[in-house]
Design a protein around this motif. Structure first.
Motif, short mmCIF file in Angstrom:
data_model
loop_
_atom_site.label_atom_id
_atom_site.label_comp_id
_atom_site.label_asym_id
_atom_site.label_seq_id
_atom_site.Cartn_x
_atom_site.Cartn_y
_atom_site.Cartn_z
N ARG B 79 92.51 76.40 57.56
CA ARG B 79 91.07 76.33 57.25
C ARG B 79 90.62 74.89 57.04
O ARG B 79 89.43 74.59 57.15
CB ARG B 79 90.78 77.15 56.00
N ASP B 80 91.58 74.03 56.73
CA ASP B 80 91.20 72.63 56.51
C ASP B 80 91.69 71.73 57.65
O ASP B 80 91.99 70.56 57.47
CB ASP B 80 91.75 72.15 55.16
N SER B 81 91.76 72.33 58.83
CA SER B 81 92.14 71.51 59.99
C SER B 81 90.90 70.81 60.53
O SER B 81 89.78 71.29 60.37
CB SER B 81 92.76 72.39 61.07
N SER B 82 91.13 69.67 61.18
CA SER B 82 90.01 68.87 61.71
C SER B 82 89.16 69.70 62.67
O SER B 82 87.93 69.59 62.68
CB SER B 82 90.55 67.62 62.40
N LEU B 83 89.79 70.56 63.47
CA LEU B 83 89.04 71.37 64.43
C LEU B 83 88.21 72.43 63.72
O LEU B 83 87.01 72.58 64.00
CB LEU B 83 90.00 72.03 65.44
N ARG B 84 88.84 73.14 62.81
CA ARG B 84 88.12 74.22 62.11
C ARG B 84 86.95 73.64 61.30
O ARG B 84 85.86 74.22 61.28
CB ARG B 84 89.08 74.99 61.22
N VAL B 85 87.19 72.51 60.64
CA VAL B 85 86.13 71.89 59.84
C VAL B 85 84.94 71.51 60.74
O VAL B 85 83.78 71.73 60.40
CB VAL B 85 86.67 70.66 59.06
N ALA B 86 85.25 70.98 61.94
CA ALA B 86 84.17 70.63 62.89
C ALA B 86 83.40 71.88 63.28
O ALA B 86 82.16 71.87 63.37
CB ALA B 86 84.77 69.95 64.12
N MET B 87 84.13 72.97 63.51
CA MET B 87 83.46 74.20 63.94
C MET B 87 82.66 74.83 62.81
O MET B 87 81.59 75.41 63.06
CB MET B 87 84.51 75.15 64.49
N MET B 89 81.05 73.25 60.65
CA MET B 89 79.78 72.51 60.56
C MET B 89 78.76 73.09 61.54
O MET B 89 77.57 73.15 61.23
CB MET B 89 80.01 71.03 60.87
N VAL B 90 79.23 73.49 62.72
CA VAL B 90 78.32 74.11 63.69
C VAL B 90 77.87 75.47 63.17
O VAL B 90 76.69 75.83 63.24
CB VAL B 90 79.01 74.26 65.07
N ARG B 91 78.82 76.23 62.61
CA ARG B 91 78.48 77.56 62.09
C ARG B 91 77.40 77.47 61.01
O ARG B 91 76.44 78.24 60.98
CB ARG B 91 79.73 78.22 61.52
N ARG B 92 77.55 76.47 60.12
CA ARG B 92 76.61 76.31 59.02
C ARG B 92 75.29 75.67 59.46
O ARG B 92 74.33 75.62 58.70
CB ARG B 92 77.22 75.42 57.93
N GLY B 93 75.28 75.14 60.67
CA GLY B 93 74.07 74.47 61.14
C GLY B 93 74.01 73.00 60.75
O GLY B 93 72.99 72.34 60.95
N ASP B 94 75.09 72.47 60.19
CA ASP B 94 75.12 71.04 59.85
C ASP B 94 75.30 70.17 61.09
O ASP B 94 75.08 68.96 61.06
CB ASP B 94 76.27 70.75 58.87
N ALA B 95 75.76 70.79 62.17
CA ALA B 95 75.84 70.11 63.46
C ALA B 95 75.41 71.13 64.51
O ALA B 95 75.58 72.34 64.33
CB ALA B 95 77.26 69.63 63.73
N GLN B 96 74.83 70.64 65.61
CA GLN B 96 74.44 71.58 66.67
C GLN B 96 75.54 71.76 67.71
O GLN B 96 75.48 72.64 68.55
CB GLN B 96 73.18 71.10 67.39
N GLY B 97 76.54 70.85 67.63
CA GLY B 97 77.62 70.96 68.60
C GLY B 97 78.88 70.33 68.07
O GLY B 97 78.85 69.60 67.06
N CYS B 98 80.01 70.63 68.70
CA CYS B 98 81.25 69.96 68.33
C CYS B 98 82.11 69.75 69.56
O CYS B 98 82.00 70.45 70.56
CB CYS B 98 82.00 70.71 67.25
N ILE B 99 82.95 68.72 69.47
CA ILE B 99 83.81 68.31 70.59
C ILE B 99 85.22 68.11 70.06
O ILE B 99 85.41 67.57 68.97
CB ILE B 99 83.31 66.98 71.19
N SER B 100 86.21 68.56 70.85
CA SER B 100 87.60 68.31 70.49
C SER B 100 88.42 68.07 71.75
O SER B 100 88.19 68.70 72.78
CB SER B 100 88.18 69.49 69.72
N GLY B 110 88.42 79.22 68.05
CA GLY B 110 87.48 78.75 67.04
C GLY B 110 86.04 79.01 67.46
O GLY B 110 85.20 79.38 66.64
N GLY B 111 85.76 78.83 68.72
CA GLY B 111 84.42 79.09 69.23
C GLY B 111 84.00 80.53 68.94
O GLY B 111 82.88 80.79 68.49
N VAL B 112 84.92 81.46 69.18
CA VAL B 112 84.61 82.87 68.98
C VAL B 112 84.65 83.25 67.50
O VAL B 112 83.73 83.89 66.99
CB VAL B 112 85.60 83.75 69.79
#
Lengths: 330, 330
Positions: B79-87, B89-100, B110-112
């Motif tokens: 849950r505290d992986s760099s990828l999950r944390v990025a995702m 942020m998108v889920r919460r609306g803090d970011a509109q997109g993420c890249i890995s 993670g997308g699903v």
């Protein structure tokens, strides 16, 4: 050993029929003294371009199967087509094998409907010898059986292994399943089930999955896949080579220095492309039918026909059908 | 327009993380003044290679998802992986997109599981822009959904068409289904049913089937296929280009003249290969999830990261998610 091996050759199939087919028959008879060839097709047209040879005969057939025709319908209805007549000779035992550069679909349909399947083989497979970095990756199926059951893929693995060993000369061919990743959890349901089935058989040198990018790097001697995937992948590869050639020549034409460089490089490029030439590898065998049925490339000129005849001759001499029979009934 | 577009960037994914990812973030912020970037990962390691920038922020994450881990398990547990944390942020609306540039499987999972599917979309698709002779053949799916239902393929066609139009700038993209032949009778059951379904919808510029060898010749703007086939075909193409390069250089090394020729030809070859460079086309979008989720190539250096950021930015600016929503609910 004259007359030991008899091959029926569809004189009317392919872009360069009948002249290049006849030329190929002549060259092959000069090269191999143990073969007889029966050319099937329009007698007059064949005679007009055939150099007479004591081991080349003609069997008249007045129809031609068009590449656009529905394969099974064409085979059923055109009983006097050059392809069907060639296949009937195999069915009757008048020839041990047949070759055509005509419609792939019609060759597959004829193989099943006229020549007939080997007992125990549910579906046939077309196999292509793909030249890779240090070996030949014999890949099947590339279009005979669109979608497969796991049992079909097991049989393809068995037949491919025999072909690789007996015809391509690989002592202990490693067989792999084409998949979307090399890890065990990859694969779709069919490939997963096929993997278990092949592993449980235990009499193949089975190496698990192979990914698309590994095929050209000598990672397997036999690559097994469903016809749908094999066909798409094979054509993609052909298109890519053709596309790269065209794009490179466009770039080269923009600069005089590049043009000069290309001239100097040309022998190396030619050698490279020759490795991928279909003329060298002798056609695509349709495995699983009761005869050495081979599809030659539609654009075949005489060297490609000789090469296909050479492969058919080897398959017959090595008694490929009996080998497959023995493996399947194990 | 500072701060309009916020992109979460997994600083720890890929072969060259975190340094090249950080470099890419810096370059992208210099190029685009309307983006904010949030780097996720180990704060200390990120700081050690990041040139500070007012629009680049860090969100600490102490775990890394390994490419060998089971994708869905890794996403669930770390849950505290760099990828999950990025995702997240998108889920919460803090970011509109993420890249890995990390594990493709984990990005799809993670997308699903984290970002979530767009309502009405049953399965996501990874799309790759394949440079062809005179256009870009946007090909999907190449590995997110192994086997598909006809409905999935219809949705891929719809999403691909939107991506081609909005992001790749093709006015009226022609969509085709990848199959084992161009005739109507070809195809497996899935592709046949998908063809009927897409035709019956009537709101796509649908051109029927495309064969593997046509993809590189500009015969379609959007190529639709099941993930299993798309993945095999894409990797085969990559392997073929790599193999040809290697075989050619082996041939060239055998002759001094060929070596000289290669030097003169090199600018043309370089231009050709640049057409196929993943650095140019900005990553692989995961379509069907509620955010601009992009996979950058695992070997990405900073220019490839900039390119992925540019694609994500465009997708967000064009409001890609709303476009897909609208098309699906039609």
């Amino acid at each position: 050993m004259s007359g030991k091996i008899t091959i029926a050759l569809d004189a009317m199939g392919g872009d360069n029929a009948p002249s290049e087919i006849c030329k190929g028959a002549n060259s092959a008879c000069k090269e191999f003294d143990d073969i007889e060839i029966i050319l099937t097709g329009d007698t007059e047209r064949i005679k007009s371009c055939l150099e007479p040879h004591p081991r080349i005969h003609i069997e008249h057939a007045c129809e031609i199967i068009d590449p656009d025709e529905h394969p099974a319908n064409a085979i059923r209805k055109k009983r006097d087509s050059s392809l069907r007549v060639a296949m009937e000779m195999v069915r009757r035992g008048d020839a041990q094998g047949c070759i055509s550069a005509g419609s792939t679909g019609a060759i597959v349909a004829g193989g099943v409907l006229v020549v007939g399947r080997i007992e125990g083989i549910d579906r046939p497979a077309l196999g292509v010898p793909i030249p890779s970095m240090d070996n030949i990756a014999f890949t099947l199926d590339v279009g005979a059986t669109v979608r497969c059951k796991p049992e079909n893929l097991l049989q393809f693995a068995q037949m491919g292994s025999i072909y690789s060993r007996k015809i391509l000369g690989v002592p202990n061919p490693e067989v792999k399943l084409l998949s979307n990743g090399s890890e065990d959890i990859k694969g779709d349901d069919t490939v997963l089930a096929a993997r278990e089935l092949i592993e449980s058989q235990g009499n193949l040198n089975f190496g698990g999955y192979i990914e698309g990018n590994e095929v050209l790097f000598g990672k397997a001697d036999v690559v097994v896949c469903e016809g749908f995937n094999g066909n798409i992948a094979l054509k993609l590869g052909e298109g890519l080579i053709q596309g790269l050639k065209q794009m490179l020549s466009e770039e080269v034409n923009k600069s005089l220095m590049a043009k000069a460089g290309m001239l100097m490089l040309y022998p190396a490029v030619k050698k490279l492309l020759a490795r991928f030439s279909y003329e060298k590898y002798g056609g695509t065998p349709l495995l699983g039918v009761k005869g050495a049925v081979l599809k030659a490339h539609g654009r075949s000129k005489s060297p490609a026909i000789v090469s296909a005849i050479s492969a058919a001759r080897k398959f017959i001499a090595e008694d490929g059908i009996t080998q497959i029979n023995r493996e399947i009934t194990k």
